[in-house]
Design an enzyme around this catalytic site. Sequence first.
Site, short mmCIF file in Angstrom:
data_model
loop_
_atom_site.label_atom_id
_atom_site.label_comp_id
_atom_site.label_asym_id
_atom_site.label_seq_id
_atom_site.Cartn_x
_atom_site.Cartn_y
_atom_site.Cartn_z
N LYS A 1 3.01 55.29 27.27
CA LYS A 1 2.04 54.51 26.50
C LYS A 1 2.58 53.10 26.24
CE LYS A 1 -1.10 57.52 26.46
NZ LYS A 1 -2.28 57.27 27.31
N TYR B 1 6.47 60.72 27.17
CA TYR B 1 5.03 60.49 26.96
C TYR B 1 4.83 59.16 26.23
CZ TYR B 1 0.77 60.54 24.18
OH TYR B 1 -0.39 60.17 23.56
N SER C 1 -1.34 55.21 21.63
CA SER C 1 -1.06 56.25 20.63
C SER C 1 -0.14 55.72 19.55
CB SER C 1 -0.37 57.40 21.36
OG SER C 1 0.28 58.24 20.45
#
Length: 340
Positions: A154, A150, A124
């Site tokens: 990643k 989050y 992302s």
Amino acid sequence: MSSILLAGGAGYIGSHTAVELLLRDKDVIIVDNFSNSNPNVIERIERLASKRVKFYELDTRTSEFEIVFKENEIDVVVDFAAYKAVGDSVKEPLSYYENNLCSLINTLKLMKKYNVNKFVFSSSATVYGDVKVDMLPAREDYPRCATNPYGNTKLIGEEIISDIGNADDNFNSIVLRYFNPIGAHQSGLLGEQTNGVPANIMPYLTKVAIGELPFLNIFGDDYDTEDGTGIRDYIHVVDLAIGHVKAIERLLKVNNGVEFFNLGTGKGYSVMELVRAFSRASQMEIPYKIVERRDGDVAMSYADPSKAKEVLNWEASLGIDEMCRDSWNWQSKNPNGYDD
Ligand code: UD1
């Protein structure tokens, strides 16, 4: 015929990718535990592609997952299986680390055991953190920095993949850094289903448009941008899906270790511009209120997508009007998502 395993393939991006792969005559195997997706997706994918999909309902963190590798000859694994709500990740960090990283590690372990060595990872733009304005558009070699759990999952995922690439010459992976996916399949059969109040802007906007939510909260109009609202690189989910097809085609052709690509349009739109584009597409005025900035939000994020164009021969073809048109088409035809 190449056989592609889509872990988390019933989700928003996975389902659109499944259709694009099937339309190009690839064999698709979907594994999903439906933690953030719906079983009705499978039949819709099959309807759109006029083809059957092999499907397993299971959790990629568990030992059960091994059966998929035992029963199939897999050429490439694409890992979409992850939680993605930034706010939830701040409240429930452990469940984010556990879900996103244990599934990744289990998948990579099984790949090694069964000698599958081509992997596509959903990363992302969040790995770029709060990019300084004079460093935009973000390039793949921009320093990385996550600002929430989050984003950390990643970033750590990318590190794990790089380390495996360094240790094992046979391992090839393409890491795709998505900017802001919106839109839906043009047929209105596939789109983003959200549980509860949506965290991201497009599903929120569409719920305002169908009257399920009273107005849009715009998080801050005092950013250092032209109209003061945040700028993002929105990308149509079908363009994103085609980006995966190109990545898979490259992995099937060349052995080039681990590579990273931005998938974005290269163009940023402010929240106000997106609201106006959505109003045009839906022929509806969208009520909104300006509220406080949301914690953790950055002012601007947009991609330099030139590496994907050069190496993958991929470039986004759908613009903001098509993105809004298709999001609205999906929402108005499926007011309850896949439960209709
Ligand atoms: C975030 C993550 C991204 C992740 C994506 C999907 C960061 C920096 N970004 O994107 O990595 O893949 O979620 O979950 O961690 N907005 C409003 N009102 C709303 C909702 C959003 O004004 O109700 C604004 C936001 O302030 C932002 C823009 O709309 O400027 C887009 O927000 P959103 O759709 O939530 O995506 P990001 O936060 O950019």
